[in-house]
Write an enzyme that holds these catalytic residues in place. Structure first.
Site, PDB file in Angstrom:
ATOM      1  CE  LYS A  22      -0.403  -0.279   5.115  1.00 46.11           C
ATOM      2  NZ  LYS A  22      -1.433   0.199   6.072  1.00 46.11           N
ATOM      3  CE1 TYR A 248      14.115  31.315   4.024  1.00 42.78           C
ATOM      4  CE2 TYR A 248      14.130  28.963   3.831  1.00 42.78           C
ATOM      5  CZ  TYR A 248      13.874  30.032   3.141  1.00 42.78           C
ATOM      6  OH  TYR A 248      13.785  30.370   1.990  1.00 42.78           O
TER       7      TYR A 248
HETATM    8  C1  LIG Z   1      -3.823  -4.457   8.065  1.00 39.57           C
HETATM    9  C2  LIG Z   1      -2.357  -4.646   8.110  1.00 39.57           C
HETATM   10  N1  LIG Z   1      -1.742  -5.508   7.815  1.00 39.57           N
HETATM   11  C3  LIG Z   1      -0.391  -5.520   7.675  1.00 39.57           C
HETATM   12  C4  LIG Z   1       0.279  -4.406   7.630  1.00 39.57           C
HETATM   13  C5  LIG Z   1       1.852  -4.332   7.574  1.00 39.57           C
HETATM   14  O1  LIG Z   1       2.314  -3.777   8.680  1.00 39.57           O
HETATM   15  P1  LIG Z   1       3.974  -3.669   8.754  1.00 39.57           P
HETATM   16  O2  LIG Z   1       4.377  -2.574   7.676  1.00 39.57           O
HETATM   17  O3  LIG Z   1       4.153  -3.147  10.237  1.00 39.57           O
HETATM   18  O4  LIG Z   1       4.412  -4.761   8.370  1.00 39.57           O
HETATM   19  C6  LIG Z   1      -0.391  -3.192   7.675  1.00 39.57           C
HETATM   20  C7  LIG Z   1       0.337  -1.788   7.771  1.00 39.57           C
HETATM   21  O5  LIG Z   1      -0.026  -0.821   8.360  1.00 39.57           O
HETATM   22  C8  LIG Z   1      -1.796  -3.319   8.060  1.00 39.57           C
HETATM   23  O6  LIG Z   1      -2.532  -2.124   8.011  1.00 39.57           O
END
Ligand SMILES: Cc1ncc(COP(=O)(O)O)c(C=O)c1O
Length: 356
Positions: A22, A248
């Site tokens: 994602k 700055y």
């Molecule tokens: C439902 C879910 N599963 C897995 C993950 C993966 O988590 P991580 O990046 O901490 O391994 C996330 C990330 O936020 C998540 O929201």
């Protein structure tokens, strides 16, 4: 990414892997992640648009929408793209039932629903008392249903709910129900793999070589490799006399004469503006990045530039290469200095940063 995925498999040999891509693969780019993570069993992401990109790149395997449907119309797009969906709310249950009535019940068999249980995270999902009823509704509509929960504290040893408590509640609640299970994120894979078993794990941050806890020392020996190196170069050098300041707000003032390198990277590239003086930056040595060393931020981060103290590196000149984080400088060390976590820095890389 390929190496880190292999590491997930070493730690969880019995589990299939949803590679979490994602947020544009945590800033690395979906297309690059697709290349590096070919050996995964499935990709998990948030947006249908990202799912579409994976299909366009030729991915035929499973895709999981981690927050499921945002609108009723999403059901049809998800079916077209052959996505599996997390279900965490009753609206989604209603949409899924209605959509299947409108389409055909055989379409339901093509989608696996990951029913999310709230075992203490208190963010998304059905509480155990409501869980079984929803499970039966979705089953009755013809969907395949898998069981899922998410850990709140897999990167802590002393917080409640603990991983053990969440696993126990999860197991009790699904007792006697058919369906695959999905629990572990990166922290659970790295630090609880002996006690948490499941059919599918969901690693994200560890695939990119950064720490789930935000602390580099926690993954120092975990045999992960950083997937992203953010690099730039010196574009100007300033000589400051004692008593002069740079940038700055004249935040950084010097008591002694120093040399400052101006590096072409700022908050418009995704570098954290709140990074304080002293934040580490890796500067190439006379023969390149491999023999470089850490220099320290001196002065406020600007939109397009940062300024660093290079007094101890006389060879540095305009054009000298600099690594903001990556192969030589763990992103977690920069994040720790800036009061954030590697996740945020990786995800925040701006579109204008060239990806090579
Ligand atoms: C439902 C879910 N599963 C897995 C993950 C993966 O988590 P991580 O990046 O901490 O391994 C996330 C990330 O936020 C998540 O929201």
């Amino acid at each position: 990414m390929r190496h880190n995925l292999a590491r997930v498999r070493e730690l969880m040999p019995q589990s299939k892997v949803w590679a979490v891509v994602k947020a544009n693969a945590y800033g690395h780019g979906i297309a690059k992640a697709f290349e590096g993570l070919q050996d995964t069993d499935g990709f998990a992401l948030l947006d249908l648009s990202e799912a579409k990109v994976l299909r366009e790149h030729g991915w035929q395997g499973p895709i999981l929408l981690l927050e499921g449907l945002f609108t009723q119309a999403d059901v049809f797009d998800a079916l077209d793209l052959r996505c599996d969906c997390v279900v965490h709310d009753l609206h989604q249950v209603d949409w899924l039932e209605t959509a299947i009535e409108a389409k055909s019940s055989s379409a339901a068999h093509e989608m696996t629903l990951y029913l999310k249980m709230n075992t203490g995270m208190n963010r998304l999902g059905f509480v155990p008392e409501a869980y079984r009823e929803v499970y039966h509704r979705l089953h009755a509509a013809g969907y395949q249903v898998a069981h899922m929960t998410h850990f709140a504290n897999a990167d802590y040893v002393d917080r409640s709910p603990s991983v053990d408590e969440q696993v126990e509640l999860f197991k009790q609640t699904i007792d006697g129900l058919s369906g695959q299970t999905s629990l572990s994120n990166s922290a659970a894979i790295l630090w609880h793999h002996h006690i948490v078993t499941c059919d599918w794990v969901r690693p994200g941050i560890m695939l990119y070589g950064a720490s789930p806890s935000g602390k580099f020392e926690d993954i120092e020996h975990a045999k992960l490799l950083p997937a992203m190196s953010l690099r730039s170069q010196v574009i100007a050098i300033q000589h400051l006399e004692a008593g002069e300041a740079v940038g700055y707000g004249s935040r950084y003032k010097t008591d002694v004469p120093i040399r400052i390198a101006v590096v072409a990277c700022g908050y418009a590239d995704g570098y954290p503006r709140h990074a304080p003086d002293g934040t580490p930056v890796w500067v190439a040595g006379a023969s390149g990045l491999a023999d470089g060393q850490i220099c320290r931020m001196a002065g406020q981060v600007s939109m397009d530039m940062i300024t660093i103290d290079i007094t101890d590196m006389p060879h540095v000149e305009v054009g000298t290469e600099v690594e903001l984080w990556g192969q030589y400088l763990p992103v977690d060390l920069v994040a720790q200095s800036a009061g954030t976590i590697g996740y945020e820095l990786l995800c925040a890389i701006a579109p204008r940063v060239q990806r090579v």
